[in-house]
Design an enzyme around this catalytic site. Structure first.
Site, PDB file in Angstrom:
ATOM      1  N   PHE A 173     -27.512  66.614  -6.774  1.00  0.00           N
ATOM      2  CA  PHE A 173     -28.266  65.716  -5.901  1.00  0.00           C
ATOM      3  C   PHE A 173     -27.733  65.662  -4.479  1.00  0.00           C
ATOM      4  O   PHE A 173     -28.468  65.328  -3.544  1.00  0.00           O
ATOM      5  CB  PHE A 173     -28.252  64.289  -6.484  1.00  0.00           C
ATOM      6  CG  PHE A 173     -29.564  63.571  -6.374  1.00  0.00           C
ATOM      7  CD1 PHE A 173     -30.109  63.234  -5.137  1.00  0.00           C
ATOM      8  CD2 PHE A 173     -30.265  63.209  -7.506  1.00  0.00           C
ATOM      9  CE1 PHE A 173     -31.322  62.558  -5.042  1.00  0.00           C
ATOM     10  CE2 PHE A 173     -31.480  62.532  -7.426  1.00  0.00           C
ATOM     11  CZ  PHE A 173     -31.996  62.210  -6.191  1.00  0.00           C
TER      12      PHE A 173
ATOM     13  N   THR B 240     -31.864  67.900 -10.533  1.00  0.00           N
ATOM     14  CA  THR B 240     -32.213  67.981 -11.949  1.00  0.00           C
ATOM     15  C   THR B 240     -32.878  66.685 -12.422  1.00  0.00           C
ATOM     16  O   THR B 240     -32.717  65.629 -11.815  1.00  0.00           O
ATOM     17  CB  THR B 240     -30.949  68.251 -12.784  1.00  0.00           C
ATOM     18  OG1 THR B 240     -29.920  67.329 -12.375  1.00  0.00           O
ATOM     19  CG2 THR B 240     -30.464  69.681 -12.574  1.00  0.00           C
TER      20      THR B 240
ATOM     21  N   MET C 151     -25.339  65.652 -14.249  1.00  0.00           N
ATOM     22  CA  MET C 151     -26.072  66.733 -13.579  1.00  0.00           C
ATOM     23  C   MET C 151     -26.469  66.317 -12.174  1.00  0.00           C
ATOM     24  O   MET C 151     -26.429  67.132 -11.239  1.00  0.00           O
ATOM     25  CB  MET C 151     -27.297  67.144 -14.392  1.00  0.00           C
ATOM     26  CG  MET C 151     -26.986  67.930 -15.647  1.00  0.00           C
ATOM     27  SD  MET C 151     -28.441  68.741 -16.369  1.00  0.00           S
ATOM     28  CE  MET C 151     -29.424  67.323 -16.875  1.00  0.00           C
ATOM     29  N   HIS C 152     -26.852  65.053 -12.000  1.00  0.00           N
ATOM     30  CA  HIS C 152     -27.165  64.561 -10.652  1.00  0.00           C
ATOM     31  C   HIS C 152     -25.948  64.659  -9.735  1.00  0.00           C
ATOM     32  O   HIS C 152     -26.075  64.991  -8.552  1.00  0.00           O
ATOM     33  CB  HIS C 152     -27.655  63.112 -10.724  1.00  0.00           C
ATOM     34  CG  HIS C 152     -29.120  62.996 -10.995  1.00  0.00           C
ATOM     35  ND1 HIS C 152     -29.812  61.815 -10.884  1.00  0.00           N
ATOM     36  CD2 HIS C 152     -30.031  63.927 -11.367  1.00  0.00           C
ATOM     37  CE1 HIS C 152     -31.085  62.023 -11.177  1.00  0.00           C
ATOM     38  NE2 HIS C 152     -31.243  63.286 -11.484  1.00  0.00           N
ATOM     39  N   ASP C 153     -24.773  64.380 -10.281  1.00  0.00           N
ATOM     40  CA  ASP C 153     -23.558  64.483  -9.475  1.00  0.00           C
ATOM     41  C   ASP C 153     -23.357  65.909  -8.962  1.00  0.00           C
ATOM     42  O   ASP C 153     -22.790  66.114  -7.876  1.00  0.00           O
ATOM     43  CB  ASP C 153     -22.339  64.052 -10.293  1.00  0.00           C
ATOM     44  CG  ASP C 153     -22.309  62.551 -10.540  1.00  0.00           C
ATOM     45  OD1 ASP C 153     -22.991  61.807  -9.809  1.00  0.00           O
ATOM     46  OD2 ASP C 153     -21.605  62.121 -11.477  1.00  0.00           O
TER      47      ASP C 153
END
Length: 249
Positions: free
Chosen positions: A234, A137, A229-231
Site C-alpha cells: 500500500f 492487494t 499484505m497491505h503493509d
C-alpha cells in the site's frame, strides 16, 4: 439536522430493511455511512423479535467501497481497514442477512455484500473487486469470502485482474445466486425474507450460528494476512498516484 445515510425500517413483522442512501457520496464508505451501518446492526442485534435483515442501496448503487480520503489515510499509515470491522457485519449478525445488491457493488462495497447469507445481484449493475487497480492487494476479507461464495477460479480472476463484471456476465459464469433485473431485486429479497420470517427465530439463530461458525473462526487470521499484505503493497508512491488519478475520473 443531517439526513441519515442509513435508513432502518421494519417493513413487515420480523423483517427489517437497512437501506444505504448516501447519494452525495454514492454510498462510498464515509465515516457517517460506516457509523450508521454499525449502529443499525447493533440495533438489530438488540431487537429480539427480528428474524431477518435485508441490506440494500439506492437507485443504481449498492455500495462503492472506500473514499479517496480513507485510501490515502491507509497509504500514509494513519489507519488500517481492520480498525473498523465493517466487512463482517452481516456474517456476525445473529439472524439471516440478505444482500439485495440492486446496484453497483465496487471494491469493499461488493465484499461487504458478499458476507451476507443470501445474495441477489442486478443484471445491469457492475460488480468489481478493484483493489489491484489502485496497486494494492485486496482487503476487507475479500481473499476469503470471494472464493467461498464465487468459487476459486472466478474469485482469483476478479481479485487479480480487478475487472468489472455486469451481473448478467456473472450469471453466465454460473454464480450460485439469483441475478435479476435491477428493479426486481428488492421484491425478490422481500419474498425470500418472508419465507425466512415464517420460521422460529431461535431456530434461525441456531442454524445460522452453525453455518457460519467456520467462517467466523477463520476470518480473523485472513484479515491479519490481508493487513500484512497491505503493509507490503500500500505504501508505494505509485499507489498514491493511482488513487488520485482514478478518483479524478
Amino acid at each position: 439536522m443531517m439526513t441519515p445515510v442509513v435508513d432502518l425500517k421494519e417493513i413487515a413483522p420480523g423483517i427489517v430493511q437497512v437501506t444505504m442512501q448516501d447519494k452525495e457520496h454514492k454510498n462510498t464508505f464515509t465515516e457517517a455511512l460506516m457509523v450508521e451501518l454499525i449502529n443499525a446492526f447493533e440495533t438489530i442485534r438488540n431487537t429480539p423479535h427480528l428474524k431477518v435483515v435485508i441490506v440494500t442501496g439506492y437507485d443504481n448503487y449498492f455500495a462503492s467501497g472506500g473514499t479517496q480520503e480513507s485510501l490515502l489515510d491507509i497509504y500514509e499509515g494513519k489507519v488500517s481497514f481492520a480498525d473498523i470491522n465493517l466487512y463482517s457485519l452481516a456474517q456476525d449478525c445473529p439472524i439471516p442477512v440478505i444482500s439485495a445488491m440492486q446496484g453497483h457493488g465496487i471494491g469493499g462495497g461488493f465484499v461487504f455484500g458478499m458476507f451476507a447469507d443470501f445474495i441477489i445481484l442486478g443484471k445491469e449493475s457492475f460488480y468489481t473487486t478493484n483493489f489491484m487497480k489502485y496497486g494494492f492487494t485486496p482487503g476487507m476479507g475479500a481473499t476469503y469470502v470471494l472464493p467461498q461464495k464465487l468459487g476459486i477460479s472466478l474469485a482469483q480472476e476478479m481479485l487479480l485482474t480487478a475487472n468489472s463484471y455486469r451481473g448478467a456476465d456473472l450469471e453466465k459464469r454460473g454464480i450460485p445466486f439469483p441475478v435479476l433485473p435491477r428493479n426486481e431485486v428488492l421484491s425478490h429479497a422481500r419474498q425470500l425474507a418472508g419465507d425466512l420470517a415464517d420460521k422460529p427465530r431461535h431456530s434461525l439463530v441456531t442454524l445460522k450460528e452453525h453455518l457460519v461458525s467456520v467462517a467466523r473462526e477463520q476470518l480473523p487470521a485472513i484479515i491479519k494476512k490481508e493487513v500484512a499484505m497491505h503493509d507490503k503493497t500500500f505504501h508505494h508512491p505509485e499507489v498514491k498516484e493511482r488513487i488520485i488519478a482514478l478518483f479524478g475520473k
